[in-house]
Every structure is written in C-alpha cells, then in structure tokens.
Write an enzyme that holds these catalytic residues in place. Sequence first.
Site, PDB file in Angstrom:
ATOM      1  CG  ASP A   1     -63.882  38.846  -0.194  1.00  0.00           C
ATOM      2  OD1 ASP A   1     -64.418  39.061   0.905  1.00  0.00           O
ATOM      3  OD2 ASP A   1     -62.778  38.278  -0.309  1.00  0.00           O
TER       4      ASP A   1
ATOM      5  CE  LYS B   1     -57.561  39.071   2.110  1.00  0.00           C
ATOM      6  NZ  LYS B   1     -58.655  39.155   1.161  1.00  0.00           N
TER       7      LYS B   1
END
Length: 451
Positions: A194, A158
């Site tokens: 997550d 990311k």
Amino acid sequence: VEEILKPFRLSNENLKEISKRLLKAMEEGLRNKTVGSDHPSIRPSVKMLSSHLKERPNGTENGGFLALDMGGTKLRAYYVEVMNGKIKLEPKSKEWTIPQELKNESGTQLFDYIVKNLGAFVETLKLEGNPKLPLGFSFSFPCDHKSLYKCFLTKWTKGFKCSGVERKDVAKLLREAIGRKGGLNIHPIVMVNDVVATMMSCEDENCQIGMIIGTGTNACYMEEMKNVGTEDGEEGQLCINTEWGGFGDDDSLKDFLTEFDKNLDNESDNPGEHIVEKMISGKYLGEIVWRVLLELKEKKLLFEGSVSDNLRKKDTFETRFISEIEENSEKNGLENADKILSDLDLKVNSTDPSLVKMVCDTISSRSARLCAAALVTIANRIRTNRGLPHLKITVGMDGTVYKKHPNFSEKLKEALRTLSPECDINIKVVDDASGKGAALVAAVAQRLCGQ
C-alpha cells in the site's frame, strides 16, 4: 502531570539520534542477503524489501485496470482508466467492511469473500465481457515480494489470523479463489504494497517517497540499484518498501521507550514487534493516552482519583478522540473533551478536560515528530545518494492520522523544517491512494511486459 509526560517529549537532539539509528538500520537492511529468505527471524529490524518496481509511469500507459485494496478494516475495489500515464477520470469504486469474525477464519474463506465482492463489482460495471482485466492488488501487510506477480505474506498484522496464508503466495491464493468462482477473466494479478501504491498515485514527477500514517505506518522510496545488496544489477533505481514500523524490534529504541510503551508492547498481540509503529500509529495512540490517563487517575490528578467501568476497558479511549479533543478551536476541543469523558461515565472537574487535552497533544506530537525524523532520514539518504548539497522532493502521503488529526500535519512539518535544512520536503496528500496506485503499478507492469 509534566513529570509523567516528560519522557514523551523528544528533543531535536533525540530526533537526530533516532534518525542516525534509523539510517544504520536501513543500510543493514539494504546489505542483508537474507531479505526474501524463508527465515524472517534473522532479518534486520528495518527490512528494506524490494517492491520489484523500477519505474514510475512514463506517459505511455493506457487502458482500463482493476484494483483491490485490502487494509485492516476495509476491502475496496476500483476500476481505473489510465490515459498517457495518468488517471483519466475519478475511479469507480466500491467499499466493504471486512467482518471481524472473518479475520479468524481460514484463508480460503477470506479469499472467497474478496472474490465474491470483486465479482459483484465487475458485474455492476458490466466488465465481464472484457477479454482480459489486469488487476493491481494493494495488500497492506508485511510481504516478501519475489516479483511483481508473486508475494508471500510473512506475518499477519492488524488483527488478522486467517489460517493457511502466512508464508503463502497471496497472488496465487487470489487466483485460486477467482478460479473457484469462475466467470472472471482477471489477468495478470500485480502485487503492490500500500505504501508503494501511495507513492505511485502521487501525480508529481518529483515524488520519490511514499508514506502512510494511519492504522499502521510505513514508508517507501526510490533507492539506487547499486546500493541494494539483495538485487542483481547496478543501473537505475528500485522502489524499496522499508517496513519501518519494525524499527526498534532489535532494542535500538530501548532508551526512548516510556514505561507506558513497554507495558503496551508486553500486553499486545505481538510483543517485541513493530515497536516504532506502536509509538506512532492510529492503532495504538488511543491506548497510549488511555494508559497515561489511568496513571494520572492513580496519582489522583484526574477524575477525582476514581475511574468508571468504561475506562477500565482497554479499547474505550479511541484514537479518534485525540483528534476531537485537539480541535483547532480551543473552546470546541475542551467541550469535546468534556463530552467524551462524560460519555465514559467519569467524574469530570473543571481542570480535567485541559489535562486530558495536554496528554493528547503530547502523544500526538511525539508521533508527528518521530514521523518527521523518519522522513528526514529517507530524504537525506536520497540527497546523499545523488551527491546534492540541497534536495527538493515530494512525499505522497496517506493515512487517517495524518489526514484527520487537526494539526498533526503542522506538527510534522514544523519538525521537518528544523531537522532538514538541506531538504525541501513537499508533502502531497493523495486520496484513494492504494487503489489508484495499484492500478498504475499494473499499468506500468503491462507496459514493461509488453502485454
């Protein structure tokens, strides 16, 4: 146009074949004794990482818990009150946008930034006097979880490149930053991926799968301990973080990649990695559409064969444009397409908005159908594990692509109905999933440790 888009249109038979290959990769990951080793290069493409979480809340968890959620662009802090295993009130929270330049700084600077904001949040809520504040840290990057309290970052994704973090214990780095700041009695720090947090935050006793379709994509599920070759013990279940975004890294999807996918991968920051994620997730969908639009322009099928300086830039066609162009009202969608293209200084004729909408629909449909193939694979794995002819199961779902695209969810559910007649898969969207779920994992960990 149809000739160019045809390779993106995956048939049901294609999806069944992809599902078969994914199951094989999952089984390799479960058997593989090198998972958790210091040699990520020898791992299978679908890593099947242990979350070290063997239970969901049982109704006896109580107390106040902090949570941190760090994703690709945002840092969020939460204070969650848990009563009888459920979240008592809407959590108090605060959000910060992570500065782009910080992504290239040292790990020390990154974790000092996290703790500075966490400290301010604790101070705002007047929690400093608490004798102990347990914290669940949802860290949205590929990690080796050695335990609930220790996890090592395997590789930044990311856009992050902070030095001194890869192959290091993230919980320890956070503890050290808390120590440097002083004045915060935060203990213990429980690490949670997550997608595991997403499953945990779904308050449905039938929820055994978590899935995220956002900037990235991932899934987790409850696997039978006896099938996990990397863990000791035969009894009970273990939440497995599949890291399925890496599916295809071993060339197992080579025959399903279009030329656009191959070019995107070759020119990315991580060639040869996260292949299926590059076909599915919000980080890449806009770029795939952009590459197709340029090809259509080259063939003089769009924009009168010309291109503006704006469209030449790689990141100008944003993924959010796909959602705006595919708005449920055809009239509004085409008007949005016309405006977006005009704002990019393109010469737009009367048919261009419809063609661009067709491209967007094709790319988002492939993403939704690939996600459906993954969900079916996991649901059937659970059904087979339990020896059931039919399985009813809930999926905790999060992610901006799933939530914000106007018809992505319907495309996915339609594919599920076709691909999984033996499974009744109920998808339940969860909000603030990472924060709530991280707090609930901390609550379960506190119960299990008797703290």
